[in-house]
Design a protein around this motif. Structure first.
Motif, PDB file in Angstrom:
ATOM      1  N   UNK A  60       0.834  -1.202   0.000  1.00  0.00           N
ATOM      2  CA  UNK A  60       0.000   0.000   0.000  1.00  0.00           C
ATOM      3  C   UNK A  60       0.870   1.254   0.000  1.00  0.00           C
ATOM      4  N   UNK A  61       1.894   1.256   0.844  1.00  0.00           N
ATOM      5  CA  UNK A  61       2.804   2.405   0.928  1.00  0.00           C
ATOM      6  C   UNK A  61       3.645   2.553  -0.330  1.00  0.00           C
ATOM      7  N   UNK A  62       3.811   1.439  -1.070  1.00  0.00           N
ATOM      8  CA  UNK A  62       4.631   1.478  -2.272  1.00  0.00           C
ATOM      9  C   UNK A  62       3.973   2.174  -3.448  1.00  0.00           C
ATOM     10  N   UNK A  63       2.680   2.434  -3.355  1.00  0.00           N
ATOM     11  CA  UNK A  63       1.986   3.200  -4.399  1.00  0.00           C
ATOM     12  C   UNK A  63       2.099   4.672  -4.030  1.00  0.00           C
ATOM     13  N   UNK A  64       2.840   5.406  -4.833  1.00  0.00           N
ATOM     14  CA  UNK A  64       3.139   6.803  -4.524  1.00  0.00           C
ATOM     15  C   UNK A  64       1.858   7.603  -4.294  1.00  0.00           C
ATOM     16  N   UNK A  65       1.722   8.142  -3.090  1.00  0.00           N
ATOM     17  CA  UNK A  65       0.589   9.008  -2.779  1.00  0.00           C
ATOM     18  C   UNK A  65      -0.661   8.299  -2.298  1.00  0.00           C
TER      19      UNK A  65
END
Length: 206
Positions: A60-65
């Motif tokens: 989830x955090x790896x998707x920018x923004x």
């Protein structure tokens, strides 16, 4: 039910089953998306989750923004939000699956391995089990739902525990506050009970 429903795609959920269940429950617009702007503009948001807490949070955090978009939509814009299974667990402060991992921190709690008091009770907790309401909430009613998990949210303040179930001891089955709710059970696998739950979510005006 013409609301735009964003089903967050971060590579960690059985998206097609959830999408089909939403349409069966009456949704007309379901956007399976990994686009933060789509999430911010949605009327309702679902965060599914299958797998380990840390891997899901990292994805989830790896998707920018994306985390920022969820915070904008849910915390600031007060859009109705539903987290399913690990998607519910990510609402907690942190998880202890395969190490210690920070969660979204939306509801106080820690995700820990289920440790039944009865050694004959097996983990994972898998199959149909009772959902027992504990705090009145328009989305939660008594019934049977389908569960599949080895970890559960613990340490949640009583007012944010909406339902429990029993699997060698009490396990939190649903949490929530304000415009957000989390279900440890899988509504998309829970037949009539699950579809009715999703219908209530689609109609919910917190």
């Amino acid at each position: 039910m013409h609301d735009k429903v964003a089903l967050v795609d971060y590579g960690a959920g059985n998206l097609k089953s959830v999408e089909n269940a939403l349409f069966a429950a009456g949704a007309t617009q379901v956007l399976v998306t990994s686009d933060p702007e789509t999430v911010v503009s949605a009327d309702r948001i679902l965060l599914p989750g299958v797998g380990a807490f840390g891997a899901c949070m990292n994805a989830l955090s790896g998707i920018d923004g994306m985390v920022e978009a969820l915070e904008q939509a849910v915390l600031k814009n007060a859009r109705p939000f539903l987290g399913i299974c690990v998607g519910m667990q990510l609402m907690a402060d942190h998880g202890e699956e395969l190490g210690s991992h920070k969660g979204l921190g939306w509801i106080d709690g820690v995700v820990k391995l289920i440790e039944p008091t009865d050694p004959s009770v097996k983990v994972p907790h898998m199959g149909w089990n009772d959902v027992v309401p504990t705090t009145p909430h328009p989305l939660i009613v008594a019934g049977e739902a389908y569960f599949l998990h080895s970890f559960a949210v613990t340490g949640v303040p009583d007012q944010h525990v909406l339902a429990t179930t029993d699997h060698g001891g009490s396990i939190i089955a649903a949490i929530g506050r304000d415009n957000m709710i989390g279900a440890q059970f899988h509504p998309e696998k829970s037949q009539a009970y699950g579809l009715a739950f999703l219908k209530r979510f689609l109609e919910w005006q917190p």
